[in-house]
Design a protein around this motif. Structure first.
Motif, mmCIF file in Angstrom:
data_model
loop_
_atom_site.group_PDB
_atom_site.id
_atom_site.type_symbol
_atom_site.label_atom_id
_atom_site.label_comp_id
_atom_site.label_asym_id
_atom_site.label_seq_id
_atom_site.Cartn_x
_atom_site.Cartn_y
_atom_site.Cartn_z
ATOM 1 N N ARG A 1 0.840 -1.211 0.000
ATOM 2 C CA ARG A 1 0.000 0.000 0.000
ATOM 3 C C ARG A 1 0.868 1.250 0.000
ATOM 4 O O ARG A 1 0.636 2.184 -0.765
ATOM 5 N N ALA A 2 1.861 1.284 0.865
ATOM 6 C CA ALA A 2 2.737 2.456 0.948
ATOM 7 C C ALA A 2 3.535 2.629 -0.341
ATOM 8 O O ALA A 2 3.717 3.754 -0.819
ATOM 9 N N ALA A 3 4.004 1.528 -0.912
ATOM 10 C CA ALA A 3 4.771 1.596 -2.160
ATOM 11 C C ALA A 3 3.915 2.175 -3.283
ATOM 12 O O ALA A 3 4.380 3.022 -4.058
ATOM 13 N N ASP B 1 1.298 4.108 -2.897
ATOM 14 C CA ASP B 1 1.060 5.515 -2.567
ATOM 15 C C ASP B 1 2.254 6.376 -2.977
ATOM 16 O O ASP B 1 2.074 7.454 -3.547
ATOM 17 N N LEU B 2 3.463 5.910 -2.689
ATOM 18 C CA LEU B 2 4.663 6.656 -3.071
ATOM 19 C C LEU B 2 4.762 6.766 -4.584
ATOM 20 O O LEU B 2 5.038 7.848 -5.118
ATOM 21 N N ALA B 3 4.522 5.678 -5.299
ATOM 22 C CA ALA B 3 4.597 5.693 -6.766
ATOM 23 C C ALA B 3 3.590 6.675 -7.357
ATOM 24 O O ALA B 3 3.919 7.459 -8.261
ATOM 25 N N THR B 4 2.385 6.656 -6.838
ATOM 26 C CA THR B 4 1.341 7.562 -7.329
ATOM 27 C C THR B 4 1.675 9.003 -6.978
ATOM 28 O O THR B 4 1.545 9.910 -7.802
ATOM 29 N N TRP B 5 2.143 9.211 -5.742
ATOM 30 C CA TRP B 5 2.487 10.558 -5.290
ATOM 31 C C TRP B 5 3.574 11.166 -6.171
ATOM 32 O O TRP B 5 3.444 12.300 -6.631
ATOM 33 N N VAL B 6 4.646 10.426 -6.410
ATOM 34 C CA VAL B 6 5.762 10.990 -7.169
ATOM 35 C C VAL B 6 5.341 11.252 -8.620
ATOM 36 O O VAL B 6 5.769 12.236 -9.225
ATOM 37 N N THR B 7 4.481 10.409 -9.173
ATOM 38 C CA THR B 7 3.999 10.623 -10.533
ATOM 39 C C THR B 7 3.137 11.884 -10.598
ATOM 40 O O THR B 7 3.291 12.709 -11.499
ATOM 41 N N ALA B 8 2.242 12.034 -9.653
ATOM 42 C CA ALA B 8 1.325 13.171 -9.646
ATOM 43 C C ALA B 8 2.025 14.492 -9.376
ATOM 44 O O ALA B 8 1.514 15.548 -9.736
ATOM 45 N N ARG B 9 3.196 14.436 -8.770
ATOM 46 C CA ARG B 9 3.854 15.669 -8.365
ATOM 47 C C ARG B 9 5.101 16.015 -9.160
ATOM 48 O O ARG B 9 5.919 16.802 -8.710
ATOM 49 N N VAL B 10 5.232 15.443 -10.344
ATOM 50 C CA VAL B 10 6.346 15.863 -11.205
ATOM 51 C C VAL B 10 6.193 17.363 -11.418
ATOM 52 O O VAL B 10 5.169 17.834 -11.896
ATOM 53 N N THR B 11 7.196 18.115 -10.985
ATOM 54 C CA THR B 11 7.111 19.574 -11.025
ATOM 55 C C THR B 11 8.005 20.194 -12.089
ATOM 56 O O THR B 11 7.755 21.306 -12.526
ATOM 57 N N ASP B 12 9.029 19.503 -12.502
ATOM 58 C CA ASP B 12 9.959 20.045 -13.475
ATOM 59 C C ASP B 12 9.823 19.222 -14.748
ATOM 60 O O ASP B 12 10.505 18.228 -14.941
ATOM 61 N N THR B 13 8.901 19.634 -15.612
ATOM 62 C CA THR B 13 8.600 18.850 -16.811
ATOM 63 C C THR B 13 9.612 19.053 -17.922
ATOM 64 O O THR B 13 9.653 18.262 -18.855
ATOM 65 N N GLY B 14 10.385 20.113 -17.837
ATOM 66 C CA GLY B 14 11.335 20.400 -18.904
ATOM 67 C C GLY B 14 10.676 21.066 -20.100
ATOM 68 O O GLY B 14 11.332 21.350 -21.088
ATOM 69 N N PHE B 15 9.370 21.296 -20.035
ATOM 70 C CA PHE B 15 8.678 21.970 -21.123
ATOM 71 C C PHE B 15 9.003 23.457 -21.091
ATOM 72 O O PHE B 15 9.271 24.028 -20.041
#
Length: 105
Positions: free
Chosen positions: A54-56, A58-72
């Motif tokens: 469950r925690a793993a 949650d971490l995977a989803t969290w990091v995906t949802a919070r990509v802040t530096d897209t390089g665009f």
């Protein structure tokens, strides 16, 4: 957040280890603000070097949802503000770390 040092387990390479530790720390802090029970479970798993499934996830989803530096560029898409800088490569590093520990990501 605890003063106790966090563990990442066997993350190959200091750059990967630093990325996982930095992002897991931010994830644990945010989880603590919104779901203390989940945060307690996740922190316990993190500190002993083995996250629950469950925690793993949650971490995977969290990091995906919070990509802040897209390089665009500004024309391609906006910079997303967040408490930590997370690049697509950072997300891939965390996902690889989780997969290396047997989690489906």
């Amino acid at each position: 957040m605890s003063d106790k040092p966090m563990r990442a387990g066997d993350v190959p390479g200091s750059e990967d280890r630093g990325t996982v530790e930095r992002l897991a720390g931010a994830w644990l802090a945010e989880t603590q603000r919104y779901d203390t029970d989940a945060a307690r479970e996740a922190r316990t798993g993190w500190e002993r070097g083995a996250l629950s499934e469950r925690a793993a996830q949650d971490l995977a989803t969290w990091v995906t949802a919070r990509v802040t530096d897209t390089g665009f560029t500004e024309d391609e898409g906006p910079y997303v503000a967040g408490p930590v800088r997370i690049t697509p490569s950072d997300k891939d590093t965390v996902h690889a770390w989780l997969r290396a520990r047997g989690h489906e990501v």
